[in-house]
Motif scaffolding. Structure first.
Motif, PDB file in Angstrom:
ATOM      1  N   ILE A 230     -41.099  14.787 -42.178  1.00 12.85           N
ATOM      2  CA  ILE A 230     -41.614  15.452 -40.981  1.00 12.85           C
ATOM      3  C   ILE A 230     -40.762  16.662 -40.611  1.00 12.85           C
ATOM      4  CG2 ILE A 230     -41.950  15.176 -38.483  1.00 12.85           C
ATOM      5  CD1 ILE A 230     -42.754  12.244 -39.100  1.00 12.85           C
ATOM      6  N   SER A 231     -39.445  16.528 -40.744  1.00 11.76           N
ATOM      7  CA  SER A 231     -38.541  17.615 -40.359  1.00 11.76           C
ATOM      8  C   SER A 231     -38.307  18.617 -41.492  1.00 11.76           C
ATOM      9  CB  SER A 231     -37.194  17.050 -39.898  1.00 11.76           C
ATOM     10  OG  SER A 231     -36.563  16.331 -40.948  1.00 11.76           O
ATOM     11  N   GLY A 232     -38.787  18.311 -42.682  1.00 13.32           N
ATOM     12  CA  GLY A 232     -38.603  19.233 -43.799  1.00 13.32           C
ATOM     13  C   GLY A 232     -37.244  19.114 -44.447  1.00 13.32           C
ATOM     14  N   ARG A 233     -36.758  17.888 -44.617  1.00 12.18           N
ATOM     15  CA  ARG A 233     -35.484  17.631 -45.300  1.00 12.18           C
ATOM     16  C   ARG A 233     -35.743  16.800 -46.550  1.00 12.18           C
ATOM     17  NH1 ARG A 233     -31.099  18.319 -41.620  1.00 12.18           N
ATOM     18  NH2 ARG A 233     -31.757  18.428 -39.439  1.00 12.18           N
ATOM     19  N   TYR A 234     -35.015  17.127 -47.624  1.00 11.77           N
ATOM     20  CA  TYR A 234     -35.185  16.359 -48.847  1.00 11.77           C
ATOM     21  C   TYR A 234     -34.436  15.035 -48.782  1.00 11.77           C
ATOM     22  CZ  TYR A 234     -36.151  15.528 -53.755  1.00 11.77           C
ATOM     23  OH  TYR A 234     -36.604  14.980 -54.931  1.00 11.77           O
ATOM     24  N   HIS A 235     -33.447  14.959 -47.930  1.00 10.77           N
ATOM     25  CA  HIS A 235     -32.726  13.719 -47.642  1.00 10.77           C
ATOM     26  C   HIS A 235     -32.053  13.916 -46.290  1.00 10.77           C
ATOM     27  CE1 HIS A 235     -28.946  15.693 -48.768  1.00 10.77           C
ATOM     28  NE2 HIS A 235     -29.532  16.074 -49.896  1.00 10.77           N
ATOM     29  N   PRO A 236     -31.505  12.879 -45.662  1.00 14.55           N
ATOM     30  CA  PRO A 236     -30.995  12.996 -44.292  1.00 14.55           C
ATOM     31  C   PRO A 236     -29.943  14.074 -44.078  1.00 14.55           C
ATOM     32  CG  PRO A 236     -31.201  10.694 -44.892  1.00 14.55           C
ATOM     33  CD  PRO A 236     -31.477  11.477 -46.143  1.00 14.55           C
ATOM     34  N   ASN A 237     -29.166  14.411 -45.104  1.00 11.89           N
ATOM     35  CA  ASN A 237     -28.107  15.416 -44.947  1.00 11.89           C
ATOM     36  C   ASN A 237     -28.503  16.795 -45.449  1.00 11.89           C
ATOM     37  OD1 ASN A 237     -26.270  13.475 -43.888  1.00 11.89           O
ATOM     38  ND2 ASN A 237     -25.851  12.753 -45.967  1.00 11.89           N
ATOM     39  N   ALA A 238     -29.748  16.967 -45.814  1.00 12.13           N
ATOM     40  CA  ALA A 238     -30.206  18.245 -46.352  1.00 12.13           C
ATOM     41  C   ALA A 238     -30.542  19.226 -45.237  1.00 12.13           C
ATOM     42  CB  ALA A 238     -31.429  18.026 -47.234  1.00 12.13           C
ATOM     43  N   ALA A 239     -30.595  20.499 -45.598  1.00  8.99           N
ATOM     44  CA  ALA A 239     -31.006  21.534 -44.645  1.00  8.99           C
ATOM     45  C   ALA A 239     -32.491  21.415 -44.363  1.00  8.99           C
ATOM     46  CB  ALA A 239     -30.688  22.909 -45.216  1.00  8.99           C
ATOM     47  N   ASP A 240     -32.895  21.817 -43.157  1.00 10.56           N
ATOM     48  CA  ASP A 240     -34.314  21.741 -42.792  1.00 10.56           C
ATOM     49  C   ASP A 240     -34.959  23.127 -42.729  1.00 10.56           C
ATOM     50  OD1 ASP A 240     -33.118  22.782 -40.560  1.00 10.56           O
ATOM     51  OD2 ASP A 240     -33.888  21.264 -39.172  1.00 10.56           O
ATOM     52  N   ASN A 241     -34.340  24.120 -43.383  1.00 12.96           N
ATOM     53  CA  ASN A 241     -34.919  25.461 -43.451  1.00 12.96           C
ATOM     54  C   ASN A 241     -34.453  26.136 -44.731  1.00 12.96           C
ATOM     55  OD1 ASN A 241     -32.499  27.441 -42.722  1.00 12.96           O
ATOM     56  ND2 ASN A 241     -32.354  25.634 -41.373  1.00 12.96           N
ATOM     57  N   LYS A 243     -33.261  29.176 -45.436  1.00 12.17           N
ATOM     58  CA  LYS A 243     -32.014  29.937 -45.416  1.00 12.17           C
ATOM     59  C   LYS A 243     -30.796  29.043 -45.626  1.00 12.17           C
ATOM     60  CE  LYS A 243     -29.354  33.145 -42.521  1.00 12.17           C
ATOM     61  NZ  LYS A 243     -29.328  33.850 -41.209  1.00 12.17           N
ATOM     62  N   ASP A 244     -30.716  27.967 -44.853  1.00 11.63           N
ATOM     63  CA  ASP A 244     -29.557  27.071 -44.972  1.00 11.63           C
ATOM     64  C   ASP A 244     -29.563  26.322 -46.299  1.00 11.63           C
ATOM     65  OD1 ASP A 244     -28.619  27.869 -42.527  1.00 11.63           O
ATOM     66  OD2 ASP A 244     -29.471  26.160 -41.429  1.00 11.63           O
ATOM     67  N   HIS A 245     -30.758  25.997 -46.788  1.00 14.21           N
ATOM     68  CA  HIS A 245     -30.818  25.306 -48.079  1.00 14.21           C
ATOM     69  C   HIS A 245     -30.296  26.198 -49.200  1.00 14.21           C
ATOM     70  CE1 HIS A 245     -32.261  22.432 -51.054  1.00 14.21           C
ATOM     71  NE2 HIS A 245     -32.754  23.455 -51.733  1.00 14.21           N
ATOM     72  N   LEU A 246     -30.685  27.464 -49.201  1.00 15.80           N
ATOM     73  CA  LEU A 246     -30.226  28.380 -50.244  1.00 15.80           C
ATOM     74  C   LEU A 246     -28.720  28.614 -50.157  1.00 15.80           C
ATOM     75  CD1 LEU A 246     -33.139  30.983 -50.313  1.00 15.80           C
ATOM     76  CD2 LEU A 246     -32.722  29.094 -51.882  1.00 15.80           C
ATOM     77  N   LYS A 247     -28.176  28.602 -48.959  1.00 12.26           N
ATOM     78  CA  LYS A 247     -26.730  28.758 -48.806  1.00 12.26           C
ATOM     79  C   LYS A 247     -25.964  27.625 -49.484  1.00 12.26           C
ATOM     80  CE  LYS A 247     -26.427  31.367 -44.439  1.00 12.26           C
ATOM     81  NZ  LYS A 247     -25.968  31.291 -43.023  1.00 12.26           N
TER      82      LYS A 247
END
Length: 278
Positions: A230-241, A243-247
């Protein structure tokens, strides 16, 4: 509405069970699962939750004590071996055919066919797409006759850690050792979220995960659960956007496998929130 189990023959109703132990899943998971089941099944039905904590569980759910199993559960294994409690000769006050559902599944269409498929005394597992070269079932959703898996429980009780070390996952143990063998529900009926719903790279950055055609149940093995989707995270500690995921690709563990990191991103999944509710 569920039926009165005291006045109705169990053989003539649909029986859905789940198991809730420890603190990982709260009552909201059981409550939402009941809601989804009740909207996607033709009555009469029973919904039974075997649990060690009935706090805040909605009144329509029949809560029963966890089936006894006096063993030390395996450690350092990925399988959900406490499900072995369900394999005994007795299962609360239930008899006959039962359909087990993990607490974190999403029900998106009718469950009626899961009670009609095969013969009543068949043990029927979901298809597991994680090992396509191995005929392996998935126990996030499976159907069995109460008492028919007693031999599995006896084998497991004799050497819990040894069985877990050999088979790693309880579904492999069930697939390989169920009396009379197992059948598998049609592949389309139960969809593995990470493998069948999420978009492949690079479409995962532009398109949301989808409900595959013909799916009635979406399962969430591994760390990704409905709240993460629902929040767009691949797991609980993942980024939800994005920009942050690519970082995070600059982190040492991700530099070792950058493509894997890029693949492990999902956009928020609105349809999970639509279905996953009381």
């Amino acid at each position: 509405m569920p039926i009165d189990s005291k006045t109705t023959d169990n053989e003539n109703i649909k029986q859905i069970i789940c198991i809730k132990w420890g603190a990982k899943y709260g009552a909201d998971y059981a409550n939402k699962l009941y809601g989804m089941v009740s909207r996607n099944i033709t009555p009469p039905f029973r919904f039974v939750c075997f649990t060690d904590d009935t706090t805040d569980v909605r009144s329509e759910i029949e809560c029963q004590e966890l089936p006894p199993l006096d063993i030390t559960m395996p450690t350092n294994t990925m399988g959900k071996w406490p499900k072995s409690r369900l394999w005994g000769e007795k299962l609360g006050d239930l008899t006959g055919n039962v359909l087990f559902l993990d607490l974190d599944v999403i029900v998106v269409d009718s469950l009626d066919p899961f009670f009609e498929y095969g013969k009543p005394d068949d043990t029927v597992l979901s298809y597991n797409p994680s090992n396509p070269l191995e005929r392996l079932g998935q126990t996030s959703c499976f159907r069995f006759q109460v008492g028919s898996l007693t031999s599995l429980q006896e084998k497991f009780k004799a050497d819990p850690q040894g069985i877990a070390d050999k088979y790693r996952f309880e579904q492999r143990f069930v697939t390989r050792n169920a009396p009379g063998g197992v059948k598998l529900f049609p592949k389309a009926w139960v969809a593995h979220f990470r493998r069948k719903c999420r978009q492949p790279f690079p479409l995962n950055y532009f398109k949301t995960p989808k409900i595959p055609k013909g799916a009635s149940i979406i399962i969430f093995p591994g760390d990704l659960n409905p709240t993460d989707a629902i929040s767009g995270r691949y797991h609980p500690n993942a980024a939800d956007n994005i920009k942050d995921h690519l970082k995070k690709i600059k982190e040492p563990k991700n530099l070792k496998s950058p493509l894997r990191h890029l693949r492990h991103f999902i956009l928020p999944v609105n349809w999970v929130e639509k279905y996953w509710k009381e």
